[in-house]
Design an enzyme around this catalytic site. Structure first.
Site, PDB file in Angstrom:
ATOM      1  N   HIS A 246      36.052  35.910  27.991  1.00  0.00           N
ATOM      2  CA  HIS A 246      34.817  35.737  28.760  1.00  0.00           C
ATOM      3  C   HIS A 246      34.665  34.331  29.349  1.00  0.00           C
ATOM      4  CE1 HIS A 246      34.036  38.974  25.771  1.00  0.00           C
ATOM      5  NE2 HIS A 246      33.548  39.571  26.845  1.00  0.00           N
TER       6      HIS A 246
ATOM      7  N   SER B 270      30.167  43.414  29.075  1.00  0.00           N
ATOM      8  CA  SER B 270      29.801  42.142  28.445  1.00  0.00           C
ATOM      9  C   SER B 270      29.528  41.034  29.452  1.00  0.00           C
ATOM     10  CB  SER B 270      30.901  41.685  27.484  1.00  0.00           C
ATOM     11  OG  SER B 270      32.141  41.575  28.156  1.00  0.00           O
TER      12      SER B 270
ATOM     13  N   ASP C  19      35.718  32.150  25.543  1.00  0.00           N
ATOM     14  CA  ASP C  19      36.618  32.669  24.518  1.00  0.00           C
ATOM     15  C   ASP C  19      37.876  33.149  25.232  1.00  0.00           C
ATOM     16  OD1 ASP C  19      35.936  35.134  25.627  1.00  0.00           O
ATOM     17  OD2 ASP C  19      34.563  35.673  24.014  1.00  0.00           O
TER      18      ASP C  19
END
Length: 367
Positions: free
Chosen positions: A344, A56, A341
């Site tokens: 991340h 990610s 978040d």
């Protein structure tokens, strides 16, 4: 533990790969090193293409187009992207690889290879094959039904076929040969695999699993080399114990040192393997010490204009990421946050990663 140099450089062909690593991390500079330098280096080495593999941290939206629950193609993700549009990037804005593309000057973003709207004429400038929740270990990807590293490399083969049809075989081979490959993963191998699923702990001790991950990485690099790649930048694992989610799970207000030790040790093994690879093959390699850079930002936030290092910007900032962040309220100024978040980084943190790496490189090169 903070390391002096965010970039560890191999001995063979040092100046070339240092300058290529400089190119990769050159966007967003406000001082002595500017976009002109990035394009000068790109022209010198004929670098027009960035090919991205990982999780990610570098997935620009591939997971939007596969059957998995690991997605971020909804607000508030992307609220600071162009036109406030969620794209599948796990951040509020662009990723480091997007800034790489911007620095070179051909495009402002690296597209997801699986995006059906990807234009053929954009292929020569690169693509991301990365998939959120993936890892060096195939089993990590299988847990979340995302693209494993071997699968990402298969899509590289599809990319080469499309590229040959577009520009011809010789030009396609030249583009791949001069492209910079970027690989960024390893976090999920521990956070979503080893520490959550009982399978791997039954097979490996922590150190044995680290060695296994490094062997998987080395196999992938061999495949990249066989497919024509000659230049690779590997991004190290960040300080896992400093992620808000991990601190919440461990019920601590400070970074969980046992998790950080695992990440630091894995990074050391990765660097050692890269040095071996660069001395035994023609693959030029560089290592980006995301661990040291992020930890320094957390320990010294005022140096970077940050003020919130303990929680993310989305929701409570302590547990929400991915689908649990969907539609939630966010902080008023993500520029002050390390984390977007509970896992991340913010777009601002990606800027800090670039800037800090460049400071060290500028001193090294006396630029």
């Amino acid at each position: 533990m903070h390391q002096t140099w965010p970039i560890m450089v191999e001995k063979k062909g040092t100046l070339v790969i240092v300058e290529l690593a400089l190119l990769l991390l050159l966007p967003l500079l406000s001082g002595a090193l500017d976009i002109v330098k990035a394009r000068e280096i790109a022209a010198r080495y004929n670098v027009t293409c960035i090919l991205v593999f990982g999780d990610s941290s570098v997935d620009s939206g591939n997971n939007n187009f596969i059957v998995t629950t690991i997605k971020s193609n909804f607000l508030p993700y992307g609220k600071d992207f162009f036109n406030g549009r969620p794209t599948g990037r796990f951040s509020n804005g662009r990723l480091a690889t997007d800034f790489i593309a911007d620095a070179i000057g051909y495009t402002k973003t690296i597209p997801a290879f699986l995006d059906p709207n990807l234009k053929l004429e954009d292929l020569p400038h690169g693509a991301s094959f990365a998939s959120a929740a993936s890892g060096y270990d195939d089993f990590t990807a299988n847990i979340s039904s995302v693209l494993s590293l071997p699968r990402q490399l298969k899509y590289l083969m599809h990319y080469k076929v499309k590229l040959r049809k577009l520009v011809g075989q010789k030009r396609a081979e030249d583009i791949i040969r001069t492209a910079v490959f970027v690989m960024s993963m390893g976090t999920n191998d521990f956070l979503q695999d080893y520490y959550l699923d009982p399978t791997r702990p039954k097979q490996f001790t922590v150190e044995e699993y680290q060695n296994y991950l490094v062997s998987c990485m080395a196999n992938a690099i061999q495949t990249m080399h066989r497919l024509g790649g000659t230049k690779l930048v590997v991004v190290g694992v960040p300080p896992l114990g400093c992620m808000p989610l991990v601190k919440t799970i461990m019920d601590t207000t400070t970074c969980a040192e046992n998790y950080n030790k695992v990440a630091f040790s894995l990074n050391s093994k990765i660097q050692e393997k890269l040095e071996t690879i660069s001395t035994t093959s023609r693959m030029e390699t560089a290592f980006v010490d995301a661990y040291g850079i992020i930890q320094n930002a957390i320990n010294n936030p005022a140096l970077y204009g940050l003020s919130e290092t303990s929680k993310g910007c989305c929701g409570t900032g302590t547990i929400e990421f991915g689908d649990s962040c969907r539609g939630l309220e966010t902080c008023t100024d993500p520029e002050k946050y390390v984390f977007w978040d509970a896992v991340h980084p913010t777009e601002k943190m990606y800027k800090i990663l670039a800037e800090e790496a460049i400071k060290a490189l500028a001193q090294k090169l006396r630029v």
